[in-house]
Structures are given as structure tokens and as C-alpha cells.
Design a protein around this motif. Structure first.
Motif, PDB file in Angstrom:
ATOM      1  N   TYR A   1      -8.840  -9.490  -4.830  1.00 38.45           N
ATOM      2  CA  TYR A   1      -7.604  -9.737  -4.074  1.00 38.45           C
ATOM      3  C   TYR A   1      -7.213  -8.538  -3.215  1.00 38.45           C
ATOM      4  CZ  TYR A   1      -5.671  -7.074  -7.957  1.00 38.45           C
ATOM      5  OH  TYR A   1      -5.427  -6.095  -8.892  1.00 38.45           O
ATOM      6  N   LEU A   2      -6.490  -8.863  -2.151  1.00 37.27           N
ATOM      7  CA  LEU A   2      -5.823  -7.856  -1.318  1.00 37.27           C
ATOM      8  C   LEU A   2      -4.331  -8.044  -1.576  1.00 37.27           C
ATOM      9  CD1 LEU A   2      -5.913  -5.750   1.030  1.00 37.27           C
ATOM     10  CD2 LEU A   2      -5.805  -7.675   2.614  1.00 37.27           C
ATOM     11  N   GLU A   3      -3.698  -7.000  -2.090  1.00 32.63           N
ATOM     12  CA  GLU A   3      -2.274  -7.131  -2.445  1.00 32.63           C
ATOM     13  C   GLU A   3      -1.393  -6.490  -1.378  1.00 32.63           C
ATOM     14  OE1 GLU A   3      -0.784  -6.983  -6.613  1.00 32.63           O
ATOM     15  OE2 GLU A   3      -0.005  -5.041  -5.948  1.00 32.63           O
ATOM     16  N   PHE A   4      -0.262  -7.119  -1.131  1.00 33.90           N
ATOM     17  CA  PHE A   4       0.753  -6.571  -0.218  1.00 33.90           C
ATOM     18  C   PHE A   4       2.053  -6.386  -0.977  1.00 33.90           C
ATOM     19  CE2 PHE A   4      -2.164  -8.760   2.560  1.00 33.90           C
ATOM     20  CZ  PHE A   4      -2.233  -7.970   3.698  1.00 33.90           C
TER      21      PHE A   4
ATOM     22  N   MET B   1       9.461  -1.812   4.502  1.00 36.40           N
ATOM     23  CA  MET B   1       8.050  -1.569   4.788  1.00 36.40           C
ATOM     24  C   MET B   1       7.190  -2.646   4.151  1.00 36.40           C
ATOM     25  SD  MET B   1       7.921   1.314   6.496  1.00 36.40           S
ATOM     26  CE  MET B   1       6.269   1.987   6.394  1.00 36.40           C
ATOM     27  N   LEU B   2       6.021  -2.838   4.725  1.00 40.44           N
ATOM     28  CA  LEU B   2       5.007  -3.725   4.156  1.00 40.44           C
ATOM     29  C   LEU B   2       3.803  -2.841   3.841  1.00 40.44           C
ATOM     30  CD1 LEU B   2       4.216  -6.728   3.675  1.00 40.44           C
ATOM     31  CD2 LEU B   2       3.166  -6.667   5.924  1.00 40.44           C
ATOM     32  N   ILE B   3       3.305  -2.929   2.621  1.00 38.11           N
ATOM     33  CA  ILE B   3       2.226  -2.015   2.209  1.00 38.11           C
ATOM     34  C   ILE B   3       1.028  -2.821   1.723  1.00 38.11           C
ATOM     35  CG2 ILE B   3       1.602  -0.113   0.630  1.00 38.11           C
ATOM     36  CD1 ILE B   3       5.025  -0.149   0.635  1.00 38.11           C
ATOM     37  N   ALA B   4      -0.106  -2.684   2.401  1.00 34.53           N
ATOM     38  CA  ALA B   4      -1.341  -3.357   1.964  1.00 34.53           C
ATOM     39  C   ALA B   4      -2.094  -2.400   1.055  1.00 34.53           C
ATOM     40  CB  ALA B   4      -2.194  -3.714   3.173  1.00 34.53           C
ATOM     41  N   LYS B   5      -2.657  -2.948  -0.024  1.00 34.26           N
ATOM     42  CA  LYS B   5      -3.371  -2.091  -0.983  1.00 34.26           C
ATOM     43  C   LYS B   5      -4.848  -2.447  -0.962  1.00 34.26           C
ATOM     44  CE  LYS B   5       0.846  -1.673  -3.472  1.00 34.26           C
ATOM     45  NZ  LYS B   5       1.603  -1.695  -4.694  1.00 34.26           N
TER      46      LYS B   5
END
Ligand code: FRU
Length: 508
Positions: A413-416, A424-428
Motif C-alpha cells: 500500500y501507499l499511505e497518505f 498538509m497531505l503526506i504520502a508515505k
């Protein structure tokens, strides 16, 4: 893994890096360290023919990739006679940076692309580095009315600006005998000519990047052959001066009924997620000088890790359409793709919008994407089914902190994270996203973007392909492009409700 294997793998990685350095004089090439990678592809030998159905693992299905070999920056984009030309930095001989030439593809709808023969190969001026193309409607250069003029940096002992022209619709180019049109024996970095026609002063204007000097020079010409320096732009914005400046672009857009000028500068490795990124300045240009408005610079066109060297098509009237290279100099040489390496972003339409009283450059995907899209459907439990590529939309609350994920059935998964306090929006991009071990700079645990929101809710769009996620807030005021290498596409969107999606059919 046994100790011996670890030592062997490290020795091979070091050898590979040293060998890359020899082969690749380009200073930006691979800043990270290649790490253990079971998927590292063998590079095709020079001249090896590789046929491709463009259906290999990680092969994008709705983004342009050449059938085989290395590619980086988009170049020479011009629209003429109903055809969008996309030239690009290309190595005709392999899957690493080198032998820089202009590859070529054409499209009539910005979505489906047809690969054409390589348009320009390394010549007496050196590698054919990045540049631009225009249509000479009034025959200012004397090569014929409607000739296509291409400007590129000949990168040999020095970087010098060269001119070539095409009278067969952009398939082949003749080198101008007076090259280089802007000679240079002094400056180290002096490249990436982007030329526009400036109607008010009736001249061609070229923007050129001076790398580590953090300067953009503007040059003017009446005939595309004889050039004089008009002015130099630079800034004090600290973050802008971390990396080298490359691939500029200058164009007007309407903002609240007035003409404003946007100056695009690619910055490596000063980008917002580390490595490569595209920043922009908004201001005025009088045909000589660009003056930036006083705004909170740096402003980034895309806060993700993988949108670089983007510039706009010429000859599209008031519409400004950009495409970028969907990769990052930090790890581009090691991404696990074969027999090609790197894709381009989807084309974006650039617009100046007002958010919280300030102008921002929004970059939503072009509406032409509708051509390959099915109808919008609601996704029960966020599951879109087994699709290679799709677009999804859903609403997030911008005044709360929450997380959502794009996942696959293999547990990747790609978590936001939405941070409602900081807005803010942070992609992990952690090891949970899929294959990450090919380079130690690929995992970036927090790729952060301002939400650019006005109310307490905003709509998010994502375009998911086999190895990329492009995210857009309402109208594209926030963009975040990240490449990922999951074993299967992310087909489930969890942590949000009311997901709607539409399938995107393969362009191949
Ligand atoms: C940007 C860039 C350009 C150069 C080209 C060489 O990614 O470094 O400045 O012209 O790549 O491939």
C-alpha cells in the motif's frame, strides 16, 4: 543472506556505480546508491532489437513509454497540423543514460502515442541535450514558411545552443550550418533552450538555465539565428538555491482577467521530496525582463517525487499543456524496468487559480483523458476490481487528521496522511509500497504537500497506473506524482468513503 553474498552484492553495486560514472558524465546522474535488487534488469546490448507488447511488469498502461531503452526529459514539444509532437531525451543504445539523442512520438489526442524513428542523434556539437521546438509561420529564419525550428543544447566540451529545422513535419532535422547559434566556452552549465514567440516585441525569446548559478537568462532574436542577451533572472528564495536549475519555460496565462507570466524552473536536487522537482515563479515579462511577484516561494508545480523537467507545448494558442518526466535523478538509473526505463506524466493543462487570496499554478490532467475513460461507478468498500489503470475521486475532510491508503490484495500500500492542523497531505513511500530496494533514496517516508484548501472538505482525484500514482486536489491546485512498484496495481482505496472510479483503458 549469507555474509559472502552480501559482500559480493556490495562489491557489484560499487562496481556498477563506478562504471555508471565513467559512462555517464551527466553530473545529476544517480545520486543515491544502488542497493540489492533482485529485479535489476540486464541492459540490452547496443543495437539489440527488443520487440515489446508494452505489457511487461510495471509497464505503464496509460502513460507514454518508448518500447525500449532509457529516456528522460520531454523535449521539443510542438503542436502542428493536428499533431502533438513529443521529442525526448533518449539513449538509442541502451537502458542507462548516455548517447543522448531526441526520441520522438506523436499523438492526435495527447493520450495515444505512436513511436517514431529517433529524430536527432549526437553530432559534432556533442550530445543532443534538452530543448524546444516552434513553428516558424512567418519564415523568420528563411528555412521556409511553417518550418519546424528545434533548439537544443549541444553538450560536448562546452554546452552551446544549436538550431536544427525540419520541413517534413518533424520526422527529420537538418542542422543549421551556422551552429552554434549561442556559443559558449566559459560557462559550465548553460542549457535547455526553451523558445517562444513574443508577439508584442515581435521576436523569439529563449530561456536558458545556468545550473548551479541559479540563474535563468533570456535571449532575444528576430531570425532565430542571431541572438542577443536580454536579461538575467535569479532569486533569494533559499530552497530554490539548493539544487541546480534546469529546463526553464516562460509563458503567459490569464489571472483574474489580466495577463501574468509564469517562469518554470526545474530544480535538482532541491525538489520538495528530495532530488528532482519543478518550481515556478509568477510575475510580469515585458519582452526583456521577468519580474517575479512577491509570493511565498518556492512554489512547486508538483509536490511528489516524480515529476521533473516539465515544459509546455508550443503553438497551442492560449492553452498551455505540460508533460513531465516521471522520475527523479536520485534513483532513475536503478528503477526496476526493462527493456525501457522511465515514463512521462500524463499531460497537464496549466491554469492560474486563486487560493486563499494568492495565485497558484494549477496543473490538472487534460480533459482528453475522457477518451480512454469508462463511466463513473461507485466502488463498494473502495474496491475498484482488477484494473491496471483507473481514475478515482473521493472527498476528504481538511480540518481533521486522518489516513487513507491505496492498496492491493497482496498487502502492499501507499499511505497518505491528511494533517488537518498543518493543512498538509503526506504520502508515505515506505517499503510497504512494493519494490523499493533498488536504490536507498527511493523510500521517502514523508512526501508532503500543502492542501491548498479553502473549506473544510476537498475532492481528491487519483490516477493510478501499474507503477505510478498521480494525485490532484480540486482543480489540480495541489499535485503529487509518485512512482511505485507494487506487485499488482493498487485496487482498493481504504480509509475514505464514497469512492467513485472510472476504468482507463490501455493506450497500447
Ligand atoms: C534535466 C537534464 C537537462 C539536460 C538533460 C540531459 O533532467 O539534466 O538539464 O539537458 O537532462 O539528459
Amino acid at each position: 543472506m549469507k555474509l559472502f553474498n552480501i559482500i559480493l552484492a556490495s562489491a557489484l553495486a560499487l562496481a556498477a556505480t563506478a562504471c555508471d560514472d565513467d559512462k555517464n558524465p551527466h553530473p545529476a546522474y544517480v545520486n543515491g546508491t544502488e542497493t540489492e535488487n533482485p529485479n535489476t534488469p540486464d541492459n540490452p546490448e547496443p543495437g539489440t532489437e527488443v520487440s515489446s507488447s508494452r505489457n511487461e511488469q510495471y509497464r505503464p498502461q496509460v502513460h507514454y513509454t518508448p518500447a525500449k531503452n532509457w529516456t528522460n526529459d520531454p523535449n521539443g514539444m510542438v503542436y502542428v497540423d493536428g499533431v502533438y509532437h513529443l521529442y525526448y531525451q533518449y539513449n538509442p543504445q541502451g537502458n542507462d543514460w548516455g548517447n543522448m539523442s531526441w526520441g520522438h512520438a506523436t499523438s492526435t489526442d495527447l493520450i495515444h502515442w505512436e513511436e517514431k524513428p529517433v529524430a536527432m542523434l549526437r553530432n559534432e556539437w556533442g550530445d543532443i541535450f534538452s530543448g524546444s521546438a516552434v513553428i516558424d509561420k512567418d519564415n523568420t529564419a528563411g528555412f521556409g514558411k511553417g518550418a519546424m525550428l528545434a533548439f537544443y543544447t549541444g553538450s560536448g566540451e562546452h554546452q552551446q545552443q544549436c538550431l536544427a529545422y525540419s520541413t517534413d513535419g518533424g520526422l527529420t532535422f537538418t542542422q543549421y550550418e551556422g551552429n552554434p547559434v549561442i556559443a559558449n566556452t566559459v560557462l559550465g552549465d548553460f542549457r535547455d533552450p526553451k523558445v517562444i514567440w513574443h508577439e508584442t516585441t515581435k521576436q523569439w525569446v529563449m530561456s536558458l538555465a545556468l545550473g548551479w548559478d541559479h540563474k535563468i537568462e533570456f535571449w532575444g532574436s528576430k531570425d532565430a539565428k542571431n541572438w542577443e542577451k536580454l536579461s538575467t533572472f535569479t532569486t533569494d528564495a533559499a530552497r530554490s538555491n539548493i539544487g541546480q536549475w534546469e529546463c526553464p519555460d516562460l509563458f503567459p496565462l490569464q489571472y483574474k482577467g489580466q495577463e501574468k507570466w509564469v517562469l518554470i524552473v526545474s530544480n535538482n536536487p532541491g525538489g520538495p521530496a528530495g532530488g528532482s522537482g519543478i518550481e515556478y515563479f509568477i510575475g510580469d515579462f515585458d519582452g526583456k525582463e521577468f519580474k517575479a511577484m512577491d509570493l511565498a516561494y518556492p512554489l512547486w508545480l508538483d509536490y511528489g517525487a516524480d515529476n521533473y523537467a516539465g515544459v509546455t507545448w508550443s503553438n497551442t494558442g492560449d492553452r498551455k499543456i505540460m508533460i513531465g518526466w516521471m522520475n527523479n535523478w536520485n534513483y532513475c538509473g536503478n528503477v526496476p524496468c526493462s527493456p525501457w526505463r522511465s515514463a512521462f506524466t500524463l499531460p497537464h493543462e496549466l491554469k492560474l487559480v486563486e487560493v486563499n487570496g494568492s495565485p497558484l499554478l494549477a496543473a490538472p490532467v487534460v480533459s482528453e483523458l475522457d477518451a480512454i475513460a469508462g463511466s463513473w461507478t461507485s466502488a463498494a468498500d473502495g474496491n475498484v476490481g482488477a484494473l491496471d489503470a483507473y481514475e478515482a475521486k473521493f472527498t476528504i475532510k481538511t480540518n481533521e487528521t486522518s489516513t487513507f491508503r491505496l492498496e492491493n490484495t497482496k498487502g502492499q500500500y501507499l499511505e497518505f496522511e491528511v494533517n488537518g492542523t498543518e493543512k498538509m497531505l503526506i504520502a508515505k513511500r515506505t517499503s510497504a509500497t512494493g519494490e523499493v530496494r533498488f536504490n536507498n533514496l527511493f523510500s521517502v517516508p514523508s512526501i508532503s504537500a500543502p492542501l491548498n484548501c479553502e473549506g473544510d472538505e476537498m475532492e481528491i482525484h487519483v490516477v493510478v497506473d501499474r507503477s505510478s500514482v498521480e494525485l490532484f486536489s480540486t482543480g489540480g491546485a495541489t499535485c503529487m506524482t509518485n512512482i511505485v512498484f507494487p506487485i499488482e496495481s493498487y485496487n482498493i482505496i481504504s480509509g475514505v468513503s464514497g469512492v467513485e472510479y472510472r476504468q482507463l483503458s490501455s493506450i497500447w
